[in-house]
Design an enzyme around this catalytic site. Structure first.
Site, PDB file in Angstrom:
ATOM      1  N   GLY A   1       0.825  -1.194   0.000  1.00 48.28           N
ATOM      2  CA  GLY A   1       0.000   0.000   0.000  1.00 48.28           C
ATOM      3  C   GLY A   1       0.864   1.251   0.000  1.00 48.28           C
ATOM      4  O   GLY A   1       2.084   1.183   0.187  1.00 48.28           O
ATOM      5  N   CYS A   2       0.220   2.385  -0.207  1.00 52.36           N
ATOM      6  CA  CYS A   2       0.970   3.643  -0.281  1.00 52.36           C
ATOM      7  C   CYS A   2       1.573   3.992   1.076  1.00 52.36           C
ATOM      8  O   CYS A   2       2.784   4.268   1.180  1.00 52.36           O
ATOM      9  CB  CYS A   2       0.078   4.758  -0.796  1.00 52.36           C
ATOM     10  SG  CYS A   2      -1.553   4.860  -0.039  1.00 52.36           S
ATOM     11  N   TYR A   3       0.750   3.992   2.134  1.00 52.89           N
ATOM     12  CA  TYR A   3       1.298   4.288   3.469  1.00 52.89           C
ATOM     13  C   TYR A   3       2.409   3.308   3.841  1.00 52.89           C
ATOM     14  O   TYR A   3       3.477   3.732   4.303  1.00 52.89           O
ATOM     15  CB  TYR A   3       0.190   4.237   4.521  1.00 52.89           C
ATOM     16  CG  TYR A   3      -0.771   5.404   4.527  1.00 52.89           C
ATOM     17  CD1 TYR A   3      -0.319   6.706   4.753  1.00 52.89           C
ATOM     18  CD2 TYR A   3      -2.130   5.207   4.345  1.00 52.89           C
ATOM     19  CE1 TYR A   3      -1.224   7.773   4.788  1.00 52.89           C
ATOM     20  CE2 TYR A   3      -3.027   6.264   4.385  1.00 52.89           C
ATOM     21  CZ  TYR A   3      -2.572   7.549   4.600  1.00 52.89           C
ATOM     22  OH  TYR A   3      -3.453   8.600   4.644  1.00 52.89           O
TER      23      TYR A   3
ATOM     24  N   THR B   1       4.464   1.780   2.050  1.00 49.67           N
ATOM     25  CA  THR B   1       5.693   2.080   1.313  1.00 49.67           C
ATOM     26  C   THR B   1       6.437   3.245   1.961  1.00 49.67           C
ATOM     27  O   THR B   1       7.643   3.174   2.223  1.00 49.67           O
ATOM     28  CB  THR B   1       5.346   2.417  -0.159  1.00 49.67           C
ATOM     29  OG1 THR B   1       4.694   1.296  -0.743  1.00 49.67           O
ATOM     30  CG2 THR B   1       6.591   2.776  -0.953  1.00 49.67           C
ATOM     31  N   ALA B   2       5.718   4.325   2.207  1.00 46.19           N
ATOM     32  CA  ALA B   2       6.360   5.506   2.802  1.00 46.19           C
ATOM     33  C   ALA B   2       6.919   5.198   4.189  1.00 46.19           C
ATOM     34  O   ALA B   2       8.005   5.653   4.550  1.00 46.19           O
ATOM     35  CB  ALA B   2       5.352   6.662   2.880  1.00 46.19           C
TER      36      ALA B   2
END
Lengths: 346, 346, 346, 346
Positions: free
Chosen positions: B149-151, B153-154
């Protein structure tokens, strides 16, 4: 003595804006707010800004109860109010309709633009078009007031002095208008997502928008002949605010000063129309949250054009504020009652 | 030799982003893009930015045709890909899933957070968690890649060096993350309207967000013990971009320089992780439209805390760009192929 | 009897916000507003939202005239008020300082963070830290009130109940805070351009921000020992609004309900602190333009963390509204006088 | 063989945009970028999006070094390039000026609008107005190209087919144009703060804007007589993007289809002008970051008006992209070299 108020369709942006403004109106008593979808919910569950200010739950529409109000506001989508209007009118209740259902006298024209048969054409005649700056006296006596659309409000306030004075060619009026996204309402859609509308700008309905016929009809009454108006609306990546840039051809040599005077004279007693000093450029933020229309008049050099810049808050003077202004007139209150706030800048 | 590509579910933001990036990928051949709702429409009708770049129509999903592709991307909502995955896997097709369906190894945990029974739990084991900076070798060999997911990854790119080096207390990790609205996808909703999300800021899912369990599972594998992570996501009134501010307690005295070195060493060969100079504050706009994660490391004075700032474009490194990075690895292409753009600033 | 009011430094955002709020304050009489740069200009030339509401011109600062006011607000940048404070204090005038000059009792600490020698350290002791929810009684008697910064207000209102009740580890408090751009003031800069701050998100001052020492000093007084606080501010691409997400470790087992009760009890008599129902996520727009702080408390599952979400309007409760709240207390008016508006949503 | 490139004035938005685009241009070799204010700094300190893509430091302007470049771009404010142009022209260096200094042939007119004496009027005649869609052949041979302003580009691309075909009244052209804030450049100012421009909309320069005379001059050359143009620019609360809504009166009966054909024919070989299908409304986001102008043509019913909608990215086709397009023409490269990106939507 408080005015007992009902609101039909209170979950949209004009609904919450009515609540925000009426919560501080010293003569208003909020009795009923209806919503089929949210019946039973407290208004503050949807709109936490109202906590401590409005203690009311959404209910299913009950027209007997609504009839008992002194005034009922319709904050519904178009082609909704017309189905239940007759009941309230028969009961003698006064109604202020924020939707488009009773704005246009020519019912065929209305049906053509709204693409549905009108449910009670017999009530259209009694409806007063609720632009106070034009129809104040009729509004005072009206049982049914049809509030103008947001674009028509911004446009007409910029055009009225020119048309009334007969100084422009009414066969070639152009309005390029821009609206924040709240104008499209609070209903689930892809087109209204911030992912679709943020950080971008576009025109829409360039070949014809529903706010055009009501504006032409009203301005033609003023001009006493059919006017020609070209109107292109645009969507601005902001929540609130509306600007109309109006272009017209002067039919006679006018000095800047005389046009400025013309506007200042026309609006000198209007509490909600503010003609800015010469050379100004009104910003939508200056009227954020308030019922004011700010206007500025420009004349390009070596040109017979006049340019009028007109800004309003689309949810206030363009909708709920104007509706309350009309209520004040109908109930013989000072017109600014509950509408004397200061714009939220920045 | 081109890679023949199919995309399932191409009308969302990760779908159009795949198209945008693959249109310029020298080895990509876009063969199929499916959408039940828009079947028959040309992609440029929905996404005019693709005019002149992508000549393809949406089609109804046809798994025989998809099987004939070299790789199929799923750009569908969660709990969708799992229903058709088996057909493609059996056919030997390689699959890159941008959704959440195969990210979590513990199927009970997945079902608990996604509130649905998993349709093909037997395929979860073969799925490789597609964070190239962690699992590059396994991705190269994988038939099924589950993109983070995006979160996650960050967060993980900011936490990996600290956890791998064993310098922070893994029982008290905190991430305060912020996302632009495109992270919520392109589906009709009230909550996603610009009228609801513009010019406002809020936390959401503060008691628990679906991106938490996949992050904990992946970081726990790295730490070789269960980590504790507190995670609060927030919604930013912008379209693209994601920032994670990470707080951790250093378990031993660390000089600033050594943490900076630690991060620079960890990522010195990573094409898409950019450790900024000491004292920097990464901005989401610096990575707008590109697959880069920019990181900065801070140590407040007189404190045992380390603060890591991590920015990505949620639609690129947080979704479609990372998916293409994985494709490049799977097909033995240079990892930056088609992903070497410059961030769109301002 | 009206309160005669002077404002020093009226061209910034806190200045115009004082004017907006005081214009509708029934006891306020605006006498003087100073600005060296704009002396002679009517306030409505800079701020057209005030047209029809404030009839005043900017003037050069004249401390004799200011001394004759009942109260003087300083809406100046930091390290400005301190140069002229002595004159007003000697004259017996009451002063409400919105700047940082008198917030910190430890003058060495102040000088270290603000990087300038304090011009009147002898007046610091008499200054009362103007967080009414903490120091109401002292404010009532004060001649000089130092209003808290915006971040310190949002943080402390979220932390006070926890620290006063002794239920969290005061040696490990973390606040991740986010502000709209108006917090940076209204002065020419590249960093504040919309081209630099629009459609992007970033942390800043991650290694230390000036609002940290005043918050630590105030909370340490409450705790009666030195607290440890990690604070990272961020810039949100919006004009108004501030959110603080607060993380703390509970020192004893707490049920959700008891924390909710703790907050509701602590603030049950506070007119401007609104504890939302369990499960809520406050939005900055709900308090746009008003003096309210909305709070929500969350406890992640299987965790000893408590998360407090706190939103204010940085220009109202974070600055000018709080200053007027203090004026009301100092002049023995009902605390909500002139501050009872409804948040502008949407 | 690479083209050796110098950029004068590289710290503004058109400067960083030149760098972003040239970094990926296969024939470009960036040799020099000047800035008096930032000399010595690496470009990535100001613009972290360029990390890994541009390895260059700002230097003080050295016209000997610049003369050795194959081409020099001026990305300076107006009334700057003219002071150093002679040196480069004498040295035989080719120059592409993004500023206004050489756009207007009538030097008196230029001096009147820019309010300064022109420093080298003798070079104005040799300058070619760099609108490739109009002057491609002259650009190919030019030593000095004066790139059009952003508004003039959006306006002229929308008006050229109508004027060339002689189907509209050239004595009554109206353009209502809207720009994102990056058009105002990257210089410290109060007016450009996000606090001033965010979440608000306004017209500016309604009585006359500097982009008007260059547009009139160029269009009058096309028409072979003096045209009359009314132009009002507006500021949109977004960073990038420009839209022009153009109103003209058809001089003869035209069917929708024939106007659509007219535009499609006119631009069928133009790589950067994209005539959308009938009924379209171009959005600025569809051309974000790319050199394309998207156009749509509308004819309101029962009206002799034609409405043309024109969108560009003000920093690309409106500035740096158009400049590189001109460079490609001047150096006999395919015109789309380095300019074939896909718009960043959403």
């Amino acid at each position: 003595m408080k005015i007992k108020i009902g609101i039909v369709g209170g979950t949209g942006y004009t609904g919450v804006e009515l609540l925000r403004l009426l919560a501080k109106h010293p003569q208003a008593q909020l009795d009923i707010i209806t919503s089929r979808g949210e019946a039973g919910k407290h208004v503050t569950e949807l709109f936490p800004n109202l906590r401590g200010h409005v203690d009311l739950r959404f209910s299913n529409p009950d027209y007997d109860a609504l009839s008992a109000c002194d005034v009922v506001f319709f904050a519904t989508p178009h082609a909704t109010a017309m189905y239940s209007m007759a009941k309230l009118i028969e009961a003698g209740t006064r109604v202020i309709d924020l939707s488009a259902d009773f704005r246009i006298k020519d019912v065929k024209l209305w049906e053509q633009w709204y693409n549905v048969e009108h449910a009670c054409p017999e009530l259209i005649d009694m409806a007063v078009y609720g632009l106070a700056e034009l129809n104040r006296k009729q509004i005072a006596q009206a049982q049914l007031v049809a509030c103008p659309g947001c674009y028509p409000t911004a446009m007409q306030l910029g055009l009225l002095p020119l048309i009334e004075a007969g100084v422009v060619d009414t066969q070639d009026l152009i309005v390029d208008a821009k609206s924040g996204v709240s104008g499209a309402g609070r209903k689930a859609s892809v087109a209204g997502l911030m992912g679709e509308t943020g950080e971008s700008f576009k025109a829409y309905a360039a070949s014809g928008h529903r706010h055009l016929p009501e504006t032409i009809e009203s301005l033609s009454r003023v001009a006493q002949h059919q006017v020609q108006l070209t109107f292109v609306p645009h969507l601005v990546p902001m929540v609130r605010g509306m600007e109309a840039t109006i272009f017209a051809n002067l039919t006679q040599q006018q000095k800047n000063q005389s046009l400025q005077d013309l506007f200042e004279q026309r609006y000198k007693d209007e509490p909600f129309v503010d003609v800015l000093p010469q050379g100004s450029h009104p910003e939508t933020r200056s009227v954020r949250g308030v019922n004011t229309c700010q206007l500025a008049i420009h004349q390009p050099k070596n040109s017979s054009k006049v340019i009028v810049l007109s800004v309003i808050d689309n949810l206030v003077k363009g909708a709920s504020g104007q509706a309350i202004q009309n209520m004040n007139i109908m109930f013989d209150l000072p017109e600014t009652t509950g509408l004397d706030g200061v714009g939220l800048l920045p």
